[in-house]
Design an enzyme around this catalytic site. Structure first.
Site, mmCIF file in Angstrom:
data_model
loop_
_atom_site.group_PDB
_atom_site.id
_atom_site.type_symbol
_atom_site.label_atom_id
_atom_site.label_comp_id
_atom_site.label_asym_id
_atom_site.label_seq_id
_atom_site.Cartn_x
_atom_site.Cartn_y
_atom_site.Cartn_z
ATOM 1 N N SER A 1 20.841 27.534 55.999
ATOM 2 C CA SER A 1 20.957 26.160 55.506
ATOM 3 C C SER A 1 22.201 25.540 56.120
ATOM 4 C CB SER A 1 21.048 26.167 53.981
ATOM 5 O OG SER A 1 19.849 26.692 53.448
ATOM 6 N N CYS B 1 23.118 20.146 45.435
ATOM 7 C CA CYS B 1 22.112 21.084 44.917
ATOM 8 C C CYS B 1 22.250 21.210 43.398
ATOM 9 C CB CYS B 1 22.308 22.445 45.579
ATOM 10 S SG CYS B 1 21.303 23.753 44.875
ATOM 11 N N GLU C 1 13.747 29.834 38.059
ATOM 12 C CA GLU C 1 12.538 29.115 38.473
ATOM 13 C C GLU C 1 11.849 29.812 39.645
ATOM 14 O OE1 GLU C 1 14.954 24.923 37.872
ATOM 15 O OE2 GLU C 1 14.308 25.545 39.846
ATOM 16 N N CYS D 1 24.183 29.734 40.727
ATOM 17 C CA CYS D 1 24.672 29.981 42.080
ATOM 18 C C CYS D 1 26.161 29.656 42.122
ATOM 19 C CB CYS D 1 23.921 29.105 43.084
ATOM 20 S SG CYS D 1 24.349 29.449 44.808
ATOM 21 N N ASN E 1 16.277 15.877 48.052
ATOM 22 C CA ASN E 1 15.715 15.566 46.738
ATOM 23 C C ASN E 1 16.847 15.031 45.877
ATOM 24 O OD1 ASN E 1 12.930 16.117 45.963
ATOM 25 N ND2 ASN E 1 13.310 18.177 46.724
ATOM 26 N N CYS F 1 15.428 22.862 44.115
ATOM 27 C CA CYS F 1 16.263 23.969 43.653
ATOM 28 C C CYS F 1 17.083 23.660 42.391
ATOM 29 C CB CYS F 1 17.197 24.346 44.797
ATOM 30 S SG CYS F 1 18.203 25.765 44.447
ATOM 31 N N CYS G 1 8.167 30.671 46.356
ATOM 32 C CA CYS G 1 9.600 30.449 46.519
ATOM 33 C C CYS G 1 10.293 31.102 45.326
ATOM 34 C CB CYS G 1 9.824 28.941 46.551
ATOM 35 S SG CYS G 1 11.538 28.468 46.587
ATOM 36 N N CYS H 1 27.360 23.922 46.349
ATOM 37 C CA CYS H 1 26.986 22.811 47.219
ATOM 38 C C CYS H 1 26.731 21.600 46.317
ATOM 39 C CB CYS H 1 25.732 23.148 48.022
ATOM 40 S SG CYS H 1 25.911 24.638 49.034
HETATM 41 N N1 SAH Z 1 21.259 29.677 48.817
HETATM 42 C C1 SAH Z 1 20.176 29.734 49.762
HETATM 43 C C2 SAH Z 1 18.799 29.593 49.161
HETATM 44 C C3 SAH Z 1 18.624 28.657 47.991
HETATM 45 S S1 SAH Z 1 18.831 26.904 48.306
HETATM 46 C C4 SAH Z 1 20.377 28.694 50.848
HETATM 47 O O1 SAH Z 1 21.304 27.920 50.738
HETATM 48 O O2 SAH Z 1 19.629 28.681 51.800
HETATM 49 C C5 SAH Z 1 17.343 26.540 49.151
HETATM 50 C C6 SAH Z 1 17.390 25.358 50.095
HETATM 51 O O3 SAH Z 1 17.296 24.141 49.353
HETATM 52 C C7 SAH Z 1 18.653 25.272 50.905
HETATM 53 O O4 SAH Z 1 18.350 24.922 52.225
HETATM 54 C C8 SAH Z 1 19.385 24.151 50.195
HETATM 55 O O5 SAH Z 1 20.342 23.569 51.018
HETATM 56 C C9 SAH Z 1 18.249 23.235 49.842
HETATM 57 N N2 SAH Z 1 18.538 22.262 48.818
HETATM 58 C C10 SAH Z 1 19.322 22.386 47.730
HETATM 59 N N3 SAH Z 1 19.363 21.237 47.020
HETATM 60 C C11 SAH Z 1 18.566 20.370 47.676
HETATM 61 C C12 SAH Z 1 18.194 19.020 47.450
HETATM 62 N N4 SAH Z 1 18.666 18.340 46.405
HETATM 63 N N5 SAH Z 1 17.353 18.443 48.327
HETATM 64 C C13 SAH Z 1 16.868 19.121 49.392
HETATM 65 N N6 SAH Z 1 17.185 20.397 49.657
HETATM 66 C C14 SAH Z 1 18.037 21.014 48.816
#
Ligand code: SAH
Length: 355
Positions: free
Chosen positions: A217, A121, A83, A114, A293, A336, A107, A118
């Site tokens: 993050s 995510c 995406e 990944c 989100n 994401c 973005c 997490c």
């Molecule tokens: N792996 C990298 C970049 C991709 S994730 C990182 O972790 O920074 C991009 C951002 O979106 C990160 O800050 C992640 O924690 C956040 N993110 C992932 N899922 C999310 C969600 N459901 N709601 C809000 N932010 C989220």
């Protein structure tokens, strides 16, 4: 393909052809087969070369926020989905016709899937497929810029906040950063790498010549909670992470950003404010708050708006530089990994309507 590889391929041609094709690809976003400045025969020859062919095929393009957010789901040549999201800045007011073109941020994804796992995510929930190539990363920017230009926007910023962990694919991400700076013509400080906290990667960034921006993050400022939310924290705990951030800051002289997705009742308590404030102040970092989100695989919701404001105010009272980021494109599953996850379920348009 690098410029040298292109020059080798065109060894039988006048050297200005290399420049025409390179500028066509990166300055104008035109595939070699469509470059009308080239003789027809050469165009046909280049169009048949897989390394120069487009690597992203749009299989969904959605809009949200009254046209200020555009999201693509691309099919890669092996059928995997990634995406990209394009966002016009200052979504609230459309640019007046007499003002300069509004700026836009793209973005981009750095991996298909990944491996960081997490739990909150959508990409982490789906697991890891493969690293993206340098070409697949750069092409996301070039394709988004073409769309931005069509809409009268200026694409100025790139954030590696899409699917994947950029520092876990360093050897392809860094050449992409170079290409975006050298050939696409973007300013290094407008290129932001966002990481979950891969310590060796942050240390490597400290040695690079381009002063890109760095965001970490964080989501929790104590090891017990962070290891639960962000499993890689067990490998690179906060002490090692903050030390690497310091090394980067000293080497680059740049301000660090910390991302914090506010999860209701999990990391939005008063104790979290205190811990985050201390860590952010010790690094002189800027904090970006993002209400979580919702994703299908994680039961806990985002902090409600009044809780977000209270968290922000308490941080600011403690002397922290803090901004609340608005959720963009929630109705098009722009968080994401959400749209790629939808490929196995209903069609994205139907999924968006159902929400
Ligand atoms: N792996 C990298 C970049 C991709 S994730 C990182 O972790 O920074 C991009 C951002 O979106 C990160 O800050 C992640 O924690 C956040 N993110 C992932 N899922 C999310 C969600 N459901 N709601 C809000 N932010 C989220």
């Amino acid at each position: 393909m690098t410029r040298d590889e292109l020059a080798d391929l065109l060894a039988d041609q006048a050297s200005y052809r290399v420049t025409q094709i390179w500028d066509g690809l990166y300055r104008h976003g035109t595939a070699p087969g469509d470059l009308t400045v080239l003789p027809l025969q050469l165009r046909a020859r280049l169009a048949g070369n897989g390394a120069l062919a487009p690597s992203l095929q749009a299989d969904a393009q959605l809009e949200a926020d009254r046209g200020a957010t555009v999201k693509w789901r691309w099919a890669l040549s092996d059928g995997r989905r990634i995406e990209t999201v394009l966002m016009r800045m200052s979504s609230e007011r459309p640019a007046a016709p007499d003002r300069a073109n509004p700026r836009a941020t793209v973005c981009v994804s750095s991996q298909a899937g990944c491996a960081m796992a997490c739990g909150f995510c959508a990409t982490g929930q789906a697991g890891f497929d493969r690293n993206l190539t340098t070409g697949e990363i750069v092409e996301q920017v070039v394709r988004a810029r073409t769309e931005a230009t069509r809409r009268g926007w200026r694409l100025t910023n790139v954030v590696f906040l899409g699917m994947g962990e950029p520092l876990a694919n360093y050897d392809r991400v860094w050449p992409a950063v170079r290409r975006l700076h050298d050939d696409v013509g973007l300013s290094a400080r407008h290129l932001t790498i966002s990481t979950i906290g891969i310590v060796p990667g942050i240390r490597r960034l400290a040695h690079e010549d381009l002063p890109v921006s760095l965001a970490v993050s964080l989501h929790a400022a104590n090891d017990e909670l962070r290891s639960r939310l962000v499993p890689v924290n067990r490998r690179y705990p906060l002490a090692a992470l903050t030390e690497a951030c310091r090394v980067w800051q000293i080497a680059k002289g740049r301000r660090l950003s910390l991302e914090w997705a506010l999860i209701h009742g999990v990391n939005d308590r008063r104790s979290d404010v205190v811990e985050l404030a201390e860590l952010a102040r010790s690094l002189a970092a800027h904090v970006n708050l993002i209400p979580l989100n919702p994703t299908p695989g994680f039961a806990t919701r985002g902090t409600p708006p009044e809780g977000v404001r209270a968290f922000r105010d308490r941080l600011a009272d403690r002397g922290v530089n803090v901004t609340v980021r608005h959720n963009r494109g929630t109705d098009i599953a722009a968080a994401c990994g959400q749209l790629a996850a939808a490929v196995a379920g209903p069609e994205p348009a139907a999924a968006a309507e159902a929400r």
